[in-house]
Motif scaffolding. Structure first.
Motif, PDB file in Angstrom:
ATOM      1  N   GLU A  39      22.442  -1.012  88.137  1.00  9.55           N
ATOM      2  CA  GLU A  39      21.573   0.054  87.793  1.00  9.55           C
ATOM      3  C   GLU A  39      21.315  -1.294  86.485  1.00  9.55           C
ATOM      4  OE1 GLU A  39      24.502   1.396  88.395  1.00  9.55           O
ATOM      5  OE2 GLU A  39      23.604   1.627  90.806  1.00  9.55           O
ATOM      6  N   GLY A  40      21.733  -1.598  86.023  1.00  4.92           N
ATOM      7  CA  GLY A  40      21.479  -2.173  84.858  1.00  4.92           C
ATOM      8  C   GLY A  40      22.693  -2.243  83.713  1.00  4.92           C
ATOM      9  N   SER A  41      21.835  -2.595  82.288  1.00  7.37           N
ATOM     10  CA  SER A  41      23.678  -2.545  81.248  1.00  7.37           C
ATOM     11  C   SER A  41      22.951  -1.735  80.542  1.00  7.37           C
ATOM     12  CB  SER A  41      23.812  -4.516  81.015  1.00  7.37           C
ATOM     13  OG  SER A  41      23.701  -5.186  82.095  1.00  7.37           O
ATOM     14  N   PHE A  42      24.224  -1.317  79.302  1.00 11.64           N
ATOM     15  CA  PHE A  42      23.254  -1.278  78.548  1.00 11.64           C
ATOM     16  C   PHE A  42      24.742  -0.947  77.295  1.00 11.64           C
ATOM     17  CE2 PHE A  42      25.989   2.407  75.976  1.00 11.64           C
ATOM     18  CZ  PHE A  42      24.218   3.630  75.490  1.00 11.64           C
ATOM     19  N   GLY A  43      24.770  -0.836  76.026  1.00 18.24           N
ATOM     20  CA  GLY A  43      26.004  -1.634  75.115  1.00 18.24           C
ATOM     21  C   GLY A  43      25.285  -0.982  73.833  1.00 18.24           C
ATOM     22  N   LEU A  44      26.151  -1.210  72.906  1.00 19.46           N
ATOM     23  CA  LEU A  44      26.101  -0.736  71.196  1.00 19.46           C
ATOM     24  C   LEU A  44      25.871  -2.309  70.698  1.00 19.46           C
ATOM     25  CD1 LEU A  44      27.616   3.097  71.589  1.00 19.46           C
ATOM     26  CD2 LEU A  44      25.680   2.187  71.511  1.00 19.46           C
ATOM     27  N   VAL A  45      25.106  -2.712  69.517  1.00 17.08           N
ATOM     28  CA  VAL A  45      24.671  -3.345  68.696  1.00 17.08           C
ATOM     29  C   VAL A  45      25.796  -2.807  67.662  1.00 17.08           C
ATOM     30  CG1 VAL A  45      23.285  -5.153  67.133  1.00 17.08           C
ATOM     31  CG2 VAL A  45      22.893  -4.691  68.964  1.00 17.08           C
ATOM     32  N   LEU A  46      27.301  -3.981  67.505  1.00 14.14           N
ATOM     33  CA  LEU A  46      28.226  -3.539  66.349  1.00 14.14           C
ATOM     34  C   LEU A  46      27.998  -3.836  64.881  1.00 14.14           C
ATOM     35  CD1 LEU A  46      31.074  -4.183  68.789  1.00 14.14           C
ATOM     36  CD2 LEU A  46      29.846  -1.987  68.345  1.00 14.14           C
ATOM     37  N   ASN A  47      27.207  -4.959  64.506  1.00 12.26           N
ATOM     38  CA  ASN A  47      27.366  -5.746  63.122  1.00 12.26           C
ATOM     39  C   ASN A  47      25.740  -5.164  62.829  1.00 12.26           C
ATOM     40  OD1 ASN A  47      26.406  -7.394  65.324  1.00 12.26           O
ATOM     41  ND2 ASN A  47      27.087  -9.312  63.899  1.00 12.26           N
ATOM     42  N   ARG A  48      24.981  -4.200  62.809  1.00  9.91           N
ATOM     43  CA  ARG A  48      23.842  -4.237  62.030  1.00  9.91           C
ATOM     44  C   ARG A  48      23.849  -2.186  61.993  1.00  9.91           C
ATOM     45  NH1 ARG A  48      22.662  -8.414  62.992  1.00  9.91           N
ATOM     46  NH2 ARG A  48      21.289  -9.384  64.225  1.00  9.91           N
ATOM     47  N   ALA A  49      23.636  -2.244  60.382  1.00 13.93           N
ATOM     48  CA  ALA A  49      23.876  -1.223  59.222  1.00 13.93           C
ATOM     49  C   ALA A  49      22.246  -0.807  59.251  1.00 13.93           C
ATOM     50  CB  ALA A  49      24.582  -1.173  58.095  1.00 13.93           C
ATOM     51  N   SER A  50      22.863   0.917  59.731  1.00 17.34           N
ATOM     52  CA  SER A  50      20.865   1.068  59.418  1.00 17.34           C
ATOM     53  C   SER A  50      21.272   2.108  58.008  1.00 17.34           C
ATOM     54  CB  SER A  50      20.624   2.749  59.807  1.00 17.34           C
ATOM     55  OG  SER A  50      21.946   3.766  59.551  1.00 17.34           O
ATOM     56  N   THR A  51      20.320   2.448  57.440  1.00 16.59           N
ATOM     57  CA  THR A  51      20.203   3.222  55.755  1.00 16.59           C
ATOM     58  C   THR A  51      20.066   4.483  55.496  1.00 16.59           C
ATOM     59  OG1 THR A  51      17.649   3.459  56.071  1.00 16.59           O
ATOM     60  CG2 THR A  51      18.278   1.160  55.227  1.00 16.59           C
ATOM     61  N   LEU A  52      20.477   5.157  57.196  1.00 19.62           N
ATOM     62  CA  LEU A  52      20.893   6.559  57.215  1.00 19.62           C
ATOM     63  C   LEU A  52      21.983   6.721  58.051  1.00 19.62           C
ATOM     64  CD1 LEU A  52      18.412   7.415  59.999  1.00 19.62           C
ATOM     65  CD2 LEU A  52      18.339   7.698  57.807  1.00 19.62           C
ATOM     66  N   MET A  53      22.645   7.884  57.068  1.00 21.27           N
ATOM     67  CA  MET A  53      24.042   7.961  56.624  1.00 21.27           C
ATOM     68  C   MET A  53      24.329   9.469  58.007  1.00 21.27           C
ATOM     69  SD  MET A  53      25.951   6.688  54.316  1.00 21.27           S
ATOM     70  CE  MET A  53      27.152   7.378  54.022  1.00 21.27           C
ATOM     71  N   LEU A  54      25.328   9.673  58.345  1.00 18.21           N
ATOM     72  CA  LEU A  54      26.135  10.620  59.395  1.00 18.21           C
ATOM     73  C   LEU A  54      25.379  12.139  59.553  1.00 18.21           C
ATOM     74  CD1 LEU A  54      26.856  10.967  62.449  1.00 18.21           C
ATOM     75  CD2 LEU A  54      29.186  11.416  61.245  1.00 18.21           C
ATOM     76  N   SER A  55      25.236  11.956  57.898  1.00 18.60           N
ATOM     77  CA  SER A  55      25.014  13.887  57.550  1.00 18.60           C
ATOM     78  C   SER A  55      23.391  13.578  57.444  1.00 18.60           C
ATOM     79  CB  SER A  55      25.428  13.629  55.325  1.00 18.60           C
ATOM     80  OG  SER A  55      24.582  12.421  55.089  1.00 18.60           O
TER      81      SER A  55
END
Length: 188
Positions: A39-55
């Motif tokens: 049905e397709g593929s799903f993944g996560l880029v591991l080496n791109r940081a956002s400017t947001l914190m979890l909080s």
């Protein structure tokens, strides 16, 4: 040395972009393939940081547990995903030895609040990377991605900023040479 033409992607594979991909969403990126199905593929880029914190996106579990969020990909930035090294988290999908994706979020929250999860054992991401049926294989056939089925267990041990180069170097041979390509060959 793995031959990228012979290595088939699967859940738990690492996708390493070719040096001059041309797509800013994936330039010099490392993607952990969480699901690879008909049905397709799903993944996560591991080496791109956002400017947001979890909080910034959740009520933080504790002040000591706040962390910078990664950008998992260009699709649905309003979703939160996580990979971790918590083998006993129900509903988590095992991707490789000691690497899991998702799981029971409420139990994870409780485990974090009670100190059962170390901050170094989990990473959170906004958005994800997705491919329609056959799209990822087409990109691999066009030499857009290098597939590595033996690197996922090293992800938490390597620095995010140097992940792309580090994995290519560890693969050796021609891949080690690729790791030294300049960011902009015109400036070489």
């Amino acid at each position: 040395m793995e031959d990228k033409k012979l290595t088939k992607p699967q859940s738990g594979s690492i996708l390493i972009s070719e040096p001059y991909m041309g797509d800013p969403n994936f330039e010099r990126s490392v993607v952990l393939l969480c699901s690879h199905e008909e049905e397709g593929s799903f993944g996560l880029v591991l080496n791109r940081a956002s400017t947001l914190m979890l909080s910034d996106v959740l009520d933080v579990f504790s002040d000591d547990f706040d962390m910078l969020l990664g950008i998992g990909g260009p699709v649905q930035y309003n979703t939160l995903h996580y990979i971790h090294r918590i083998p006993d988290l129900p509903q988590a999908v095992k991707l490789a030895e000691d690497i899991y994706w998702g799981g029971d979020f409420e139990l994870l929250r409780t485990m974090i609040e009670t100190g059962l999860v170390d901050k170094d054992d989990i990473r959170f991401f906004l958005g994800y990377s997705g491919w329609t049926p056959g799209q990822l294989q087409e990109e691999i056939d066009k030499n857009v991605w290098i597939v590595n089925n033996n690197a996922a267990n090293k992800l938490f041990n390597l620095e995010t900023e140097t992940l792309w180069r580090s994995i290519l170097r560890q693969m050796g041979g021609k891949f080690k040479m690729l790791s030294n390509y300049p960011d902009d060959p015109r400036l070489n």
